[in-house]
Structures are given as C-alpha cells and as structure tokens.
Design an enzyme around this catalytic site. Structure first.
Site, PDB file in Angstrom:
ATOM      1  N   CYS A 238       6.932 -70.538  43.888  1.00 49.45           N
ATOM      2  CA  CYS A 238       5.473 -70.396  43.889  1.00 49.45           C
ATOM      3  C   CYS A 238       4.962 -69.377  42.862  1.00 49.45           C
ATOM      4  O   CYS A 238       3.973 -69.667  42.005  1.00 49.45           O
ATOM      5  CB  CYS A 238       4.767 -70.160  45.304  1.00 49.45           C
ATOM      6  SG  CYS A 238       5.456 -68.680  46.042  1.00 49.45           S
TER       7      CYS A 238
ATOM      8  N   ASN B 150      11.902 -73.954  49.672  1.00 50.34           N
ATOM      9  CA  ASN B 150      12.281 -73.258  48.337  1.00 50.34           C
ATOM     10  C   ASN B 150      12.712 -71.745  48.535  1.00 50.34           C
ATOM     11  O   ASN B 150      13.725 -71.601  47.947  1.00 50.34           O
ATOM     12  CB  ASN B 150      11.097 -73.049  47.526  1.00 50.34           C
ATOM     13  CG  ASN B 150       9.816 -72.754  47.887  1.00 50.34           C
ATOM     14  OD1 ASN B 150       9.370 -72.612  49.156  1.00 50.34           O
ATOM     15  ND2 ASN B 150       8.949 -72.370  46.961  1.00 50.34           N
TER      16      ASN B 150
ATOM     17  N   GLU C 292      -0.467 -70.221  52.548  1.00 51.49           N
ATOM     18  CA  GLU C 292       0.132 -69.747  50.946  1.00 51.49           C
ATOM     19  C   GLU C 292       0.471 -71.061  50.200  1.00 51.49           C
ATOM     20  O   GLU C 292       1.418 -71.465  50.643  1.00 51.49           O
ATOM     21  CB  GLU C 292       1.494 -68.833  51.310  1.00 51.49           C
ATOM     22  CG  GLU C 292       1.409 -67.658  52.234  1.00 51.49           C
ATOM     23  CD  GLU C 292       0.818 -66.510  51.275  1.00 51.49           C
ATOM     24  OE1 GLU C 292       0.869 -66.791  50.208  1.00 51.49           O
ATOM     25  OE2 GLU C 292       0.492 -65.466  52.068  1.00 51.49           O
TER      26      GLU C 292
END
Ligand code: NDP
Length: 531
Positions: free
Chosen positions: A284, A154, A250
C-alpha cells in the site's frame, strides 16, 4: 468451525461457499484448502468471544501485556517457520517476510507490552472552567468488546498482528478473518497467540472470503478494522454505518516519490526500486508515482533503468530472487490494462526486467514507464504490482501539485539533502505520512501511527493512536460536596445578572472587566451552595 483440508461446505441457504486456499503463487499449486466459516460459525464465534472477553478484560493490562511478551517469544522461536510460510503462500522471499513482517511484529509485541499499561491507565483531568473546576474528572479507557479484523494477503502477518496485538492488550476479544489467499499465515498467527496463553475464544480465526467479512459486521462485532481496496472499504464502511459499528479503514495508496535536484541519487534510486518492487509491488505504501526534478531526470532515469533491469524475477524458493510472483495471475490483468492505457496515450516502457518463458503470467516484470501524464490510469488509480510511472517536474510546486492531484492520500517520500526544503514540502502534502530519504518504513514502525487521508482510509493503526483505536474513553465526573448549582431551576432575573457577571469574570477582556464580575459570581455560587 470445520476442520482444515476438507472440501468447501454448503451453507444453510444451499449456496456453495468459497474455501480459503493456500497456493504457491509461483506455480499455482494448491497445497492447503481451508473451509470457509459459515454465517452460523461467525455468529457462534461472536457469541463465544463475548462470553470469553469478560475474564480477559478483568485481567490487568500488565497481565495481558505478559501474553504479548509470551507471543513475542513464540514468534521469535518460530520466526523462520512463519517467514517461510509467508513465502510459500504470498510469494515474497522469506528474507523479505522476515524484514517487513516478522521483525516488525516482534517489535510491535514488545512496544505494545511496554506502553499499554501506561496509556490505558485511567487519567485524572483538571477542568479549566471556573464553573466546574471543583469536580473530579477521570477518563477511563475501556475495550470495545469484540473486535473484528478483515486482513489482506499482501502482508498477512504484519497487517493482522499489527491490529490484533493492541486490540488484545487493550482487553478486547479478537475475531480475525485472514485473506482467502493467505489463510495459513493467519492460522499460524492464531496458533502462536494461543501458544502464548491467549484463550482460544479470545482470539479466533475465521477463514473465508467476503461473505465471512460481511457476516462479521452482520453479527455485530463492536469495532471493525479493514485493510484492502478502497472500493471494498467503502462497502464495509456503509455496512458498518448501517449498524453504527465504528470502523478503521486502511485502504489503497498511490504514493508519490519526489526526487529533488539535490538528492543523493544512489540512495534515492536504490530506495525507490526496493520500495516499489519488493513484495512484487503489492504494497500500500509503495512509491507508485515517481516525480523527478528536470535537473537530474536523465541521470536518474539511466540509473533507475540499470537497477531495474538487474532485478531477478524468479520463484522465491530457490533464493536467487528479488521479485517474486503476484499473489494470483489475475492481479496482473489490471496492471496490463493500466500499462496499455498509458502506452496508448503516448507513454513508453524505458526499463523492464523481462520474464523468462518458464515463468507463468503471474510473474509481472518490474517495469518503468516514462512519458506519463497525470490523466493516465497509472497516475490516477492504484497500481498494485511492479509498475512505476515516472514524470519529469520542473519545480517543487509542480511536484506538490501532481502529488496532491490524487484521490488517494496514504503516504509520500521526498528525496533531498536539504532538510528544511523537505519539511516544507512534507507540510504541503495531503497524506497520512511523509518519509524523507526513505521509503516504506512508515508502515511498520511500531511507534508511528499509520493511515491515510482521502480515499486511503480513516483512522490509524500502530503507535499510541493505534492502541487508542482499540478502546473507547469513558468520562467519569464526580461531585461529592452536596452543593446545588446556580444554573439549576428556577431561572430568575437575578440569575441572568449573576450569569452575566460570571461571563465577565471567566471570559472578559482585561483584568478590569474580569474583576468586575468576581464578587457577584462568588455570591452566585455561595447562594447555590445553600439551596
Ligand atoms: P478487497 O479489498 O477487494 O477485499 C478484501 C477482503 O474483504 C476480501 O477478503 C474480500 O472478500 C472481503 N470483502 C469483500 N466484500 C466485502 C464486504 N462487503 N464486507 C466485508 N468484507 C468484504 O481486496 P482483494 O484481496 O480482493 O484485492 C483487490 C485489490 O485490493 C488489489 O488488487 C489491491 O489493489 C487492493 N488491496 C489493497 C491492499 C492494501 O494494503 N491497501 C491490500 C490488499 C488488496 P472477496 O475477495 O470475496 O471479495
């Protein structure tokens, strides 16, 4: 390593490995196929990294920082090449890639080059315990050795370089597995680091899918950084745990954006729309659950609706695009299932930017859902795409309760003109960071540690903490006086009395009790000195 643009190879076990593919997410066109690394390639890479890293570690931190400065010059010169490659491979407009990735990484290179020499310098400590206060204590920061990075698609540059740069400046060799959906961005990052003089074996790029990630752990990297979904993160953590490899995770998020009754509504609407729908919602730290105070709910929703309906869902290449395609059409399947679950439960779509018939199903129209309840999938799961559920809340307490009722805890935003109220709410949110009247800025700020709590992961990247994740501290304590210590053998009744006096001297309540232990304590050390 195999050369690029050849078919996926067959590994020793005879099973076909999935090649990493660069496709244009807007058309599905395959424009580059990159061979996947085999288990043997990974083992070789780890061995080469181990051999190469001694010379790299022996450089001073300032010399390694010079390489980061060199990388910054290369990335600056080739900035649009990188941004356009990300557009072509990830689907976000090049301008967005420039803001969210290239500019952030340029600043990170500058930041880590500046702070690393100071932060990694050995540090002297002065012990407070009178029993050991004469000893010299130094804390050294040592690189782990070979650091593995499993990077996502991403933000293929930001979430790779944001870890690789501090790892390198700290003296580690780095093996980076770019996502199988964005191998070319990863390979270009590697090329730029090498152009800046980082030795080839000190930074290696191993394209491939989950098997390559698993092999990195299997081949014994010394530390692993993973960015991706919570489910895969759990598997990675288990594999690392079995080999005692420390890891930083993460993972996903389901960030709440809390809009209070006194918010600057224009800024809140524009900020939340950008935060949620940039990168086609695949971020995120995007606001994924919008909680709006009842006092401004109707007005806010009306403004939100017109802003979302004005978004242009289009291929990024033409330039007339706000929101591009999802990385792959399958990414939309989960979103459609979450949307269907919500509407079946009574929620309804209040705004959608719509999708032109010429666009394939990988273009998911930015959508606002109202009438959601906390038990719906859109509120419980991560929605990794342009879908935003909105809930009306009647108090700050209710907003905090709903925000915290999540298995995730990455970040959150609070929108209000009242700084004190915002800070009070921020203190009660169970997340890794809170942004007040802004969004997303926390994930790309060089100085600010980034990471989550709960299902959003463990450990931090960026900032000083991100650099310290790349080193282990070694404590060196020295005592050069040649004296004995009173607590060494043998134990005697007298030692018991001495230690009691010392306990009073060091930890007694009040001056009187402490003074009562002084002379016997001094005597204890004096006698030990001669023994
Ligand atoms: P995943 O988290 O599923 O996978 C990330 C990478 O890890 C992939 O390359 C994957 O390979 C690899 N992997 C899988 N299993 C292992 C293993 N056992 N050991 C080591 N590596 C492994 O992300 P995806 O890219 O497949 O996306 C799926 C979902 O993850 C998205 O829909 C989104 O919800 C979330 N996501 C979250 C991100 C974030 O920033 N928080 C970033 C990207 C995705 P393989 O594909 O072969 O399984």
């Amino acid at each position: 390593m195999h050369s690029v643009l050849d078919p996926p190879p067959i590994d020793a076990a005879g099973t076909e490995r999935r090649a990493a593919e660069s496709r244009d997410p807007a058309t599905g066109e395959l424009w580059r196929r990159v061979s996947s690394a085999s288990h043997t390639d990974v083992a070789d890479a780890v061995a080469r990294a181990r051999a190469a890293r001694a010379a790299w570690t022996s450089l001073s931190t300032s010399r390694r920082a010079d390489h980061l400065r060199g990388f910054r010059r290369v990335l600056f010169r080739r900035r649009w090449e990188m941004a356009e490659l990300i557009e072509r491979e990830n689907g976000k407009p090049a301008a967005e890639a420039m803001v969210a990735e290239v500019l952030s990484v340029l600043d990170m290179a500058r930041y880590y080059a500046r702070v690393a020499p100071r932060l990694l310098r050995p540090r002297a400590l002065r012990p407070g315990d009178p029993a050991v206060m004469r000893k010299k204590v130094r804390i050294h920061r040592e690189p782990f050795g070979v650091v593995g990075i499993i990077a996502p698609w991403n933000y293929p540059l930001l979430l790779s370089a944001g870890i690789a740069l501090p790892a390198l400046v700290a003296g580690n060799a780095v093996i980076l597995k770019p996502s199988e959906y964005t191998p070319s961005s990863g390979l270009l990052l590697g090329e730029m680091l090498r152009e800046a003089g980082v030795p080839a074996d000190v930074v290696q790029l191993l394209p491939g899918d989950g098997a390559v990630g698993a092999a990195l752990i299997d081949c014994g990297v010394d530390k692993l950084f993973f960015t991706g979904s919570t489910a895969t993160g759990q598997r990675v953590a288990l594999a690392c745990g079995a080999r005692m490899i420390p890891c930083v995770l993460e993972l996903g998020g389901s960030d709440a954006a809390i809009v209070l009754d006194d918010a600057h509504l224009d800024r809140a609407v524009r900020g939340i729309v950008w935060g949620r729908f940039s990168n086609a919602g695949q971020t995120c730290v995007a606001p994924k659950r919008l909680l709006v105070s009842a006092a401004v709910y109707d007005e806010f929703l009306a403004r939100l609706t017109s802003e979302v309906e004005a978004l242009r869902l289009a291929p990024p290449a033409g330039g007339a695009c706000d929101v591009g395609p999802l990385i792959r059409p399958w990414q939309g399947e989960q979103l459609r299932a979450q949307l269907a679950d919500a509407t079946a439960g009574g929620a309804w779509v209040v705004a959608s930017s719509g999708r032109a018939e010429t666009l394939h199903e990988g273009f998911f129209p930015p959508t606002i859902l109202a009438g959601v309840t906390p038990d719906m999938r859109v509120m419980r799961e991560e929605t990794f795409g342009p879908l935003l559920p909105v809930m009306k809340v009647s108090s700050d307490d209710e907003a905090i309760g709903v925000a915290n009722a999540s298995s995730f805890g990455l970040s959150a935003s609070v929108w209000t003109r009242d700084a004190v109220r915002a800070r009070r709410i921020a203190a009660r949110l169970e997340v890794g960071s809170v942004v007040i009247n802004d969004v997303g800025v926390n994930a790309a700020m060089s100085e600010a540690p980034h990471g989550g709590v709960k299902g959003s992961g463990a450990g931090r990247s960026h900032g000083e903490e991100g650099l310290l994740e790349c080193v282990r501290s070694k404590t060196v304590i020295s005592d050069t006086l040649g004296w004995g210590e009173p607590w060494w053998f043998s134990y005697t009744p007298e030692l018991r009395r001495d230690l009691d006096a010392f306990a009073r001297f060091a930890h007694g309540r009040g001056l009187r009790e402490r003074l009562s232990g002084v002379s016997r304590s001094l005597g204890m050390f004096f006698r030990a000195r001669r023994s």
